[in-house]
Design a protein around this motif. Structure first.
Motif, PDB file in Angstrom:
ATOM      1  N   SER A  22       0.833  -1.198   0.000  1.00 33.92           N
ATOM      2  CA  SER A  22       0.000   0.000   0.000  1.00 33.92           C
ATOM      3  C   SER A  22       0.866   1.246   0.000  1.00 33.92           C
ATOM      4  O   SER A  22       1.753   1.382   0.846  1.00 33.92           O
ATOM      5  N   SER A  24      -0.155   4.293   0.690  1.00 29.49           N
ATOM      6  CA  SER A  24      -0.500   5.137   1.845  1.00 29.49           C
ATOM      7  C   SER A  24      -0.110   4.490   3.164  1.00 29.49           C
ATOM      8  O   SER A  24       0.144   5.175   4.152  1.00 29.49           O
ATOM      9  N   HIS A  25      -0.050   3.148   3.193  1.00 33.71           N
ATOM     10  CA  HIS A  25       0.239   2.440   4.434  1.00 33.71           C
ATOM     11  C   HIS A  25       1.663   1.895   4.501  1.00 33.71           C
ATOM     12  O   HIS A  25       2.110   1.460   5.560  1.00 33.71           O
ATOM     13  N   THR A  26       2.357   1.867   3.377  1.00 31.75           N
ATOM     14  CA  THR A  26       3.715   1.327   3.352  1.00 31.75           C
ATOM     15  C   THR A  26       4.725   2.387   2.911  1.00 31.75           C
ATOM     16  O   THR A  26       5.622   2.764   3.657  1.00 31.75           O
ATOM     17  N   SER A  61      -7.150   5.008   9.653  1.00 29.04           N
ATOM     18  CA  SER A  61      -7.003   3.827   8.807  1.00 29.04           C
ATOM     19  C   SER A  61      -5.677   3.121   9.051  1.00 29.04           C
ATOM     20  O   SER A  61      -5.583   1.902   8.930  1.00 29.04           O
ATOM     21  N   LEU A  62      -4.627   3.864   9.407  1.00 32.11           N
ATOM     22  CA  LEU A  62      -3.341   3.227   9.686  1.00 32.11           C
ATOM     23  C   LEU A  62      -3.440   2.295  10.887  1.00 32.11           C
ATOM     24  O   LEU A  62      -2.752   1.274  10.958  1.00 32.11           O
ATOM     25  N   GLY A  66      -3.422  -1.139   9.391  1.00 35.44           N
ATOM     26  CA  GLY A  66      -1.970  -1.006   9.280  1.00 35.44           C
ATOM     27  C   GLY A  66      -1.221  -2.310   9.449  1.00 35.44           C
ATOM     28  O   GLY A  66      -0.194  -2.533   8.809  1.00 35.44           O
ATOM     29  N   HIS A  69      -1.335  -4.219   6.266  1.00 33.03           N
ATOM     30  CA  HIS A  69      -0.630  -3.506   5.214  1.00 33.03           C
ATOM     31  C   HIS A  69       0.878  -3.391   5.472  1.00 33.03           C
ATOM     32  O   HIS A  69       1.614  -2.867   4.640  1.00 33.03           O
ATOM     33  N   THR A  71       2.316  -1.544   7.883  1.00 34.31           N
ATOM     34  CA  THR A  71       2.694  -0.186   8.260  1.00 34.31           C
ATOM     35  C   THR A  71       3.763  -0.185   9.350  1.00 34.31           C
ATOM     36  O   THR A  71       4.690   0.639   9.323  1.00 34.31           O
ATOM     37  N   ASN A 132      -5.173   9.100   7.515  1.00 35.54           N
ATOM     38  CA  ASN A 132      -3.983   8.317   7.843  1.00 35.54           C
ATOM     39  C   ASN A 132      -2.995   9.180   8.627  1.00 35.54           C
ATOM     40  O   ASN A 132      -2.260   9.973   8.047  1.00 35.54           O
ATOM     41  N   SER A 152      -0.307  10.553   5.859  1.00 39.00           N
ATOM     42  CA  SER A 152      -0.075   9.853   4.597  1.00 39.00           C
ATOM     43  C   SER A 152      -1.341  10.023   3.757  1.00 39.00           C
ATOM     44  O   SER A 152      -2.402   9.481   4.096  1.00 39.00           O
ATOM     45  N   GLU A 448     -11.270   1.990   3.907  1.00 41.30           N
ATOM     46  CA  GLU A 448     -10.005   1.360   4.316  1.00 41.30           C
ATOM     47  C   GLU A 448      -9.896   1.142   5.811  1.00 41.30           C
ATOM     48  O   GLU A 448      -8.810   1.247   6.382  1.00 41.30           O
TER      49      GLU A 448
END
Length: 461
Positions: A22, A24-26, A61-62, A66, A69, A71, A132, A152, A448
């Motif tokens: 992801s 946004s998450h990675t 969402s994280l 997360g 994903h 995170t 995020n 993010s 998400e």
């Protein structure tokens, strides 16, 4: 032409190379943690020597998805000095596997450790302007010595709280635009092609020559196609508790066995999109297009365009410039984040970009109106699409949605180039406004968080 809020995003910020699953998450959290590491090295020596740990707090969402994903791994990687463009995927996947293992963070005069116990998934609501949010704190025991808050915002883009936003009017590009109408006005006023406009603006933003820009676009395509090839070759199950089996190699073999069938073309396209998306889900190196979760749509379409339609490099580059123009407009006027827009922000945008890519490749002398029509159709038929990943993994329904988004992109291209583009009643600017409003009104359960929709069927998988 006076433009109050022009787009000043580089093509190579939209199409970024990095690990899945992801953006946004990675990718975003890894970049934020790397920035935090850099700032720690500038703290006074006394503060650095007093510190004994770093605490990582994830919100929104994280926090909700997360873990699935990666995170937590991504932030630790950033604190270790790893960056998305050069990180080794296997090394990244090994981080935080053992609950008792900690990792040395050495920067400036500081030498401390961080481990799983320092990552806090905060499910309480946090007062933040973005979905995020992450807060990184340098601590000495219970005392916080220094902290930064990051957001993010999708596609690997990050914002640091308190950092002054760059005034877009202070960045000079030769052909500024913020909407499709303004883009069309620039093309008409200066009597230039879309390629010329995009390349001139990119050169002004990055200082790169046109030949270097073209080389970098070719490199982006090469990374996309490497992901497709790896995905067509790799078999087995994807990481995570779902134990989802890869489908791309099976579909690819099926398509090769049906070469005389009219359906083989679609099966090939499905296989290519699934291949790149499955590589993303496995944590492999992909290209955000415009996000990692949607990193199967354009790679699949460009792979098809190269190997089935036999477009040359120059044509593929032109298509990528058209795709970038559409991606810029959505990011600028709505959002490409699944946590803000639902999946219409990710797959919907990728489908619109893919439709623009196909239209530009097929019609080298075509009009911007046809490209606009194709992109508008692509977004219009993704409006309201939720982001509801099972278990927080970018697998179900994400992988198949990449294939479906590519098919819709192809159909949008067919509809727009049928000779009826002038009959299109809805403009791209209008549908992006609707997209933004829809995302704002959508329940957060469907953005998400894995709290509704298909995510609730996790126990059946």
């Amino acid at each position: 032409m006076a433009i109050s809020n022009p787009i000043t995003t580089s093509i190579f910020d939209l199409f970024k190379i990095g690990p899945g699953p992801s953006s946004s998450h990675t990718i975003g959290p890894m970049k934020a943690a790397f920035d935090f590491r850099h700032r720690l090295a500038t703290l006074p020596d006394a503060v650095q020597q007093q510190a004994d740990t770093i605490h990582i707090h994830l919100y929104g969402s994280l926090s909700a998805t997360g873990k699935g994903h990666g995170t937590d791994r991504a932030i630790v990687a950033g604190l270790l000095g790893w960056q998305p463009e050069t990180v080794e995927p296997d090394a990244l996947l090994k981080l935080l596997r053992e609950p008792d293992v900690t990792y040395p963070v050495e920067t400036g005069k500081m030498s401390i450790t961080v481990g799983p116990q320092h990552v806090h998934f905060e499910r309480v609501r946090y007062d933040s302007p973005y979905a995020n949010t992450m807060v990184l704190k340098l601590a000495a025991g219970e005392q916080t010595l220094y902290e930064e808050e990051y957001y993010s915002i999708g596609g690997g883009f990050i914002i640091r709280k308190g950092e002054p936003e760059v005034d877009p009017t202070s960045v000079s590009v030769p052909y500024p635009y913020g909407t499709m109408n303004e883009l069309k006005a620039q093309l008409a006023t200066h009597k230039i092609t879309l390629d010329e406009l995009m390349l001139a603006n990119e050169a002004a933003l990055t200082g790169l020559s046109r030949s270097v820009i073209n080389q970098k676009i070719d490199q982006i395509l090469d990374f996309m196609h490497k992901a497709v090839r790896r995905g067509l070759r790799h078999k087995g199950t994807l990481p995570g508790t779902i134990r989802l089996s890869r489908k791309a190699p099976i579909l690819y073999q099926q398509a090769k066995g049906m070469s005389q069938s009219s359906d083989s073309f679609l099966i090939f396209l499905n296989a290519y999109c699934l291949a790149a998306s499955e590589e993303n889900a496995a944590g492999g190196i992909v290209v955000t297009a415009p996000t990692s979760g949607a990193s199967g749509v354009i790679p699949g379409l460009t792979f098809l365009a190269k190997h089935h339609f036999h477009y040359d490099k120059a044509t593929l580059r032109s298509g990528m410039l058209a795709a970038a123009a559409v991606g810029f407009l959505v990011k600028h006027n709505a959002s490409i984040s699944g946590a803000e827009m639902g999946c219409m922000g990710e797959i919907g945008t990728a489908s619109a970009m893919g439709a623009a890519f196909l239209t530009r490749c097929a019609q080298p002398t075509g009009t911007i109106n046809t490209i606009e029509a194709a992109a508008e159709i692509g977004i219009e038929h993704h409006l309201g699409m939720t982001c509801d990943p099972i278990g927080g993994y970018v697998q179900i329904p994400c992988i198949e949605r990449n294939a479906m988004g590519a098919i819709k992109a192809y159909n949008a291209f067919l509809l727009a180039t049928s000779g009826a583009a002038s009959f299109q009643k809805i403009s791209l600017d209008a549908v992006v406004k609707v997209m933004k409003a829809t995302g704002r009104d959508m329940s957060t359960k469907y953005k998400e968080t894995s709290e509704a929709g298909l995510a609730l069927s996790a126990t059946e998988c």
